[in-house]
Design a protein around this motif. Structure first.
Motif, PDB file in Angstrom:
ATOM      1  N   ARG A 106       2.664  14.521 -81.813  1.00 46.90           N
ATOM      2  CA  ARG A 106       1.491  14.140 -81.021  1.00 46.90           C
ATOM      3  C   ARG A 106       1.977  13.135 -79.996  1.00 46.90           C
ATOM      4  N   VAL A 107       1.760  13.447 -78.719  1.00 50.67           N
ATOM      5  CA  VAL A 107       2.279  12.641 -77.616  1.00 50.67           C
ATOM      6  C   VAL A 107       1.120  12.072 -76.806  1.00 50.67           C
ATOM      7  N   THR A 108       1.182  10.781 -76.543  1.00 51.45           N
ATOM      8  CA  THR A 108       0.253  10.130 -75.623  1.00 51.45           C
ATOM      9  C   THR A 108       1.056   9.724 -74.407  1.00 51.45           C
ATOM     10  N   LEU A 109       0.633  10.210 -73.255  1.00 46.47           N
ATOM     11  CA  LEU A 109       1.335   9.888 -72.016  1.00 46.47           C
ATOM     12  C   LEU A 109       0.877   8.546 -71.464  1.00 46.47           C
ATOM     13  N   VAL A 110       1.695   7.948 -70.637  1.00 46.19           N
ATOM     14  CA  VAL A 110       1.386   6.670 -70.012  1.00 46.19           C
ATOM     15  C   VAL A 110       0.046   6.750 -69.277  1.00 46.19           C
ATOM     16  N   GLU A 111      -0.221   7.876 -68.644  1.00 46.88           N
ATOM     17  CA  GLU A 111      -1.473   8.051 -67.894  1.00 46.88           C
ATOM     18  C   GLU A 111      -2.688   8.261 -68.797  1.00 46.88           C
ATOM     19  N   GLY A 112      -2.468   8.397 -70.125  1.00 45.08           N
ATOM     20  CA  GLY A 112      -3.572   8.493 -71.068  1.00 45.08           C
ATOM     21  C   GLY A 112      -3.801   9.864 -71.675  1.00 45.08           C
ATOM     22  N   ASP A 151      16.962  12.542 -71.053  1.00 46.70           N
ATOM     23  CA  ASP A 151      15.851  12.002 -70.269  1.00 46.70           C
ATOM     24  C   ASP A 151      14.513  12.721 -70.436  1.00 46.70           C
ATOM     25  N   HIS A 152      14.504  13.871 -71.127  1.00 45.61           N
ATOM     26  CA  HIS A 152      13.220  14.550 -71.322  1.00 45.61           C
ATOM     27  C   HIS A 152      13.229  15.431 -72.570  1.00 45.61           C
ATOM     28  N   VAL A 153      12.040  15.846 -72.954  1.00 41.16           N
ATOM     29  CA  VAL A 153      11.852  16.738 -74.093  1.00 41.16           C
ATOM     30  C   VAL A 153      11.096  17.970 -73.613  1.00 41.16           C
ATOM     31  N   ARG A 178       9.142  13.914 -69.351  1.00 40.05           N
ATOM     32  CA  ARG A 178      10.123  12.829 -69.249  1.00 40.05           C
ATOM     33  C   ARG A 178       9.763  11.724 -70.245  1.00 40.05           C
ATOM     34  N   TYR A 179      10.759  11.157 -70.890  1.00 37.28           N
ATOM     35  CA  TYR A 179      10.510  10.065 -71.839  1.00 37.28           C
ATOM     36  C   TYR A 179       9.819   8.898 -71.150  1.00 37.28           C
ATOM     37  N   HIS A 198      15.872  10.316 -81.488  1.00 34.36           N
ATOM     38  CA  HIS A 198      14.708  10.571 -82.341  1.00 34.36           C
ATOM     39  C   HIS A 198      14.147  11.958 -82.058  1.00 34.36           C
ATOM     40  N   TRP A 199      14.055  12.300 -80.786  1.00 40.41           N
ATOM     41  CA  TRP A 199      13.541  13.616 -80.392  1.00 40.41           C
ATOM     42  C   TRP A 199      14.484  14.713 -80.875  1.00 40.41           C
TER      43      TRP A 199
END
Length: 164
Positions: free
Chosen positions: A107-113, A126-128, A140-141, A97-98
């Protein structure tokens, strides 16, 4: 149809159509089976490198219909088949997809918020790498909770701006 039975049916449908569509260089991105009264609606979203054309959708529709006709996965109840492209509103969840959205704004929302918006410069398994306000940032994805392509109107392509 119970939810568990519907999930099992959806999984069987996906298993049946994935390989025939892969032969056509198409990826199955989503399979949705919903009830509409006595009928069912089967929606299959497809994608491929370079994007899906109307001819791809027509060819995929014929192939999915053939596969389902040769299978008993949907039983005797009638259904309506809809084959569509992935669409920009679906989240980026897989490396492909990337890759397929390189040079698009996301627009990216990280796990940490934390949230950020940047342009996809490159991607690996493994990353973008995003361009965020002129600075490259590798993400990292595994650190991404959600990512959506942003619709841009009147954006000049790289070649357009170089010609000016």
């Amino acid at each position: 149809m119970s939810s568990a039975k519907q999930d099992a049916t959806r999984d069987r449908i996906e298993a049946e159509v994935t390989e025939p569509l892969r032969v056509m260089d198409l990826d199955v991105e989503a399979v949705e089976l919903t009830s509409a009264g006595k009928r069912r609606v089967l929606r299959i979203a497809i994608d491929k490198d370079g994007g899906v054309t109307l001819d791809d959708v027509a060819d995929a529709t014929r192939e999915v219909s053939r596969v389902l006709d040769d299978s008993d996965v949907l039983g005797e109840l009638p259904y309506t088949l809809e084959v569509t492209s992935r669409g920009v509103d679906r989240p980026l969840t897989l490396p492909r997809h990337w890759r397929r959205n390189e040079d698009r704004l996301v627009r990216v929302t990280l796990v940490e918020g934390d949230e950020m918006t940047g342009r996809i410069l490159a991607s690996t398994d493994d990353h973008v790498t995003l361009d965020i306000e002129g600075e490259s940032r590798d993400i990292r994805y595994a650190d991404v909770a959600k990512a959506l392509v942003q619709v841009e109107f009147n954006r000049k392509k790289r070649n357009d701006s170089e010609d000016a």
